[in-house]
Scaffold this active site. Structure first.
Site, PDB file in Angstrom:
ATOM      1  CG  MET A 118       6.691   6.660   2.780  1.00 56.56           C
ATOM      2  SD  MET A 118       4.960   7.413   3.688  1.00 56.56           S
ATOM      3  CE  MET A 118       4.828   6.461   5.131  1.00 56.56           C
ATOM      4  CG  ASP A 121       7.099   0.530  -1.956  1.00 57.89           C
ATOM      5  OD1 ASP A 121       6.699   1.091  -3.387  1.00 57.89           O
ATOM      6  OD2 ASP A 121       7.684   1.272  -2.022  1.00 57.89           O
TER       7      ASP A 121
END
Length: 543
Positions: free
Chosen positions: A20, A135
């Site tokens: 990301m 996460d």
């Protein structure tokens, strides 16, 4: 060509890259400091979706930036440039838990319990404000060089998760640490973060996550279908790990219970030989007791243990604690020594700061007891003796009751009480006055049984790390308080050009709850104001 972000942050070098985006080391030219910046990149989405994700990333990162917890990464700034978000964060010299596991193998049970307690405290603070992480994994748990445990990627991971499936059908994130409900496409909740914490703890004690398979698809299938193999090295951590890895979110172990089990496991003996990891993972050395288990580790009544339950036995734990790598961090200098147990130094105390000597008694209240004649030797403190009978409230004072701390105390008029947002403490002060009283009831990672020895141990830590400028011990003496064993630690230190005089009293109640009664004022006002501590102590009663 040199690259800058927001005409302020000079990018120096990449620190890491993931699916990301890229994390950069950068220089903040405005505030003259080095920071970390995450350049968030979304790929495989259209322009409309990209704009939506960018807006939500910025919004979520700003929300995460309002979190105040020592184990949550500090977010300094959030900017948009080149059509994507840039998250400016505190740069924490550290290694990730993932790096330590890769390089040194499984960690010891006690180490993992402390790490888990810190991460759980960060998650509970976030969940209390409506922020999810989504996460949690070893890569996002930083073991800082100064001894802290820091959970990073708040406000970033949550939006990465919202991106869901990419255009190629892949799930964003690390499936080995993603809970079944997320892989099924269901909304994430606080229980989802707890599942990921369980998988992270499993990896820390076993060396690999519970559902690691040979391929991405096989790992996803295992999370959705298989039951985790019971860990072989977890020892006292096995109940909390397996409880957090329950497939049904509603049946998953609650955070409160997990906090208590982590506390217990932090003091449990490590299993021998194959059940232990390296002696000193991470770069931070240190021989001190670990700081306290992250706040929030208590029952719904506000206590760390059920009513009437005795604290775990502590014989022999102190020496084991000294082999752990996690030490009292140098960053927790804060305003003062804050309490009885473990987290005694705070980098987040929000009490009204001392602005200088006051011109009269704080609040202008009449003295609760006669002001003693000035002396040159150490103060003796109030002599409450073994009589637990409640002292009368001084004229002009009022009774303050803390449901969270389960105590009551009398306060002078015009004094204000301030409960710390994340720590188990309440401070009392009058704005503009020099004196501050605080009551703390933080439970430590490693319990202590001797109040005087506990203060001596903390003093050694402070001296070794040079945490207090101009520190001078006046006395550390045992005493009796409410019929209980206690110890008074009196000292002076320098802060903001002033000499601060402190008296800190530590003790346990009969049901094992630790407390500290902490009083500080400027040295110039010590003799005039010390009657406040006497009155506070005489009116303090645990419920």
């Amino acid at each position: 060509m040199e690259r800058q972000v927001s005409n302020r942050y000079h990018l120096l070098e990449p620190l890491g890259e993931g699916g990301m985006g890229v994390v950069w080391r950068a220089y903040d030219q405005l505030l003259d400091r080095t920071v970390a910046i995450k350049e968030v990149r979304y790929s495989g989405v259209g322009d409309a979706r990209l704009a939506e994700l960018t807006r939500r990333t910025i919004r979520e990162a700003r929300a995460a930036g309002r979190l105040d917890h020592p184990s949550v990464i500090v977010i300094h700034d959030v900017v948009e440039e080149d059509g994507r978000p840039w998250i400016v964060m505190q740069l924490v010299p550290s290694r990730s838990l993932a790096e330590v596991i890769r390089e040194s193998g499984p960690l010891r049970v006690g180490q993992v319990a402390v790490i888990g307690g810190r991460v759980l405290g960060a998650l509970r603070a976030a969940h209390a404000t409506g922020v999810l992480h989504r996460d949690v994994k070893p890569e996002n748990v930083l073991l800082a060089d100064d001894g802290r445990v820091v959970l990073t990627d708040f406000g970033i991971a949550s939006l990465e998760a919202e991106a869901g499936l990419t255009a190629t059908g892949n799930v964003v994130g690390t499936p080995a640490y993603m809970p079944p409900e997320r892989l099924n496409g269901d909304p994430a909740g606080p229980e989802s973060d707890l599942w990921s914490l369980g998988a992270t703890l499993y990896a820390a004690v076993e060396g690999e996550p519970p559902f690691k398979r040979d391929s991405w698809a096989a790992t996803v299938a295992a999370v959705l279908r298989d039951e985790p193999e019971p860990p072989m090295r977890a020892g006292a951590l096995e109940p909390v790990i397996m409880g957090l890895l329950r497939r049904n979110p509603a049946a998953r172990m609650p955070a409160e219970e997990a906090a208590r089990l982590l506390y217990d496991a932090a003091g449990a003996p490590d299993r021998p030989a194959t059940a232990t990891g390296p002696a000193a993972p991470g770069r931070a050395g240190g021989t001190a007791e670990a700081p306290g288990l992250a706040d929030g580790a208590r029952t719904a009544t506000g206590d760390r243990f059920p009513t009437g339950e005795r604290r775990p036995t502590v014989t022999g734990r102190r020496e084991r604690a000294r082999t752990w790598w996690i030490a009292v961090p140098a960053a927790v200098i804060g305003l003062a020594v804050l309490g009885t147990a473990g987290v005694l130094l705070s980098d987040g105390w929000t009490a009204t700061p001392t602005t200088g000597p006051a011109t009269g008694p704080p609040g202008g209240e009449p003295p609760a007891t006669p002001t003693p004649t000035p002396t040159t030797g150490p103060s003796t403190g109030p002599s409450t003796g073994p009589d637990p009978t409640r002292a009368p409230v001084p004229e002009g004072w009022r009774t303050y009751t803390s449901a969270a701390g389960r105590f009551s105390i009398a306060l002078p008029r015009q004094w204000r009480a301030e409960k710390h947002a994340t720590r188990d403490s309440v401070s009392f002060s009058r704005p503009g006055a020099a004196g501050t009283m605080m009551v703390e009831w933080t439970v430590p990672d490693i319990p202590w049984d001797d109040p005087r020895e506990h203060w001596i141990g903390l003093e050694k830590e402070i001296l070794a790390k040079k945490l207090f400028k101009g520190y001078e011990r006046i006395r550390i003496t045992p005493t009796r308080f409410l019929g209980l064993e206690a110890a008074d630690w009196e000292f002076t230190r320098e802060r903001d050009g002033l000499t601060i005089h402190v008296l800190n009293r530590g003790f346990h109640t009969r049901d094992g709850r630790p407390y500290a009664l902490y009083w500080e004022t400027t040295q110039s006002r010590w003799q005039r104001d010390r009657h406040y501590f006497a009155a506070f102590a005489k009116t303090f009663r645990p419920e």
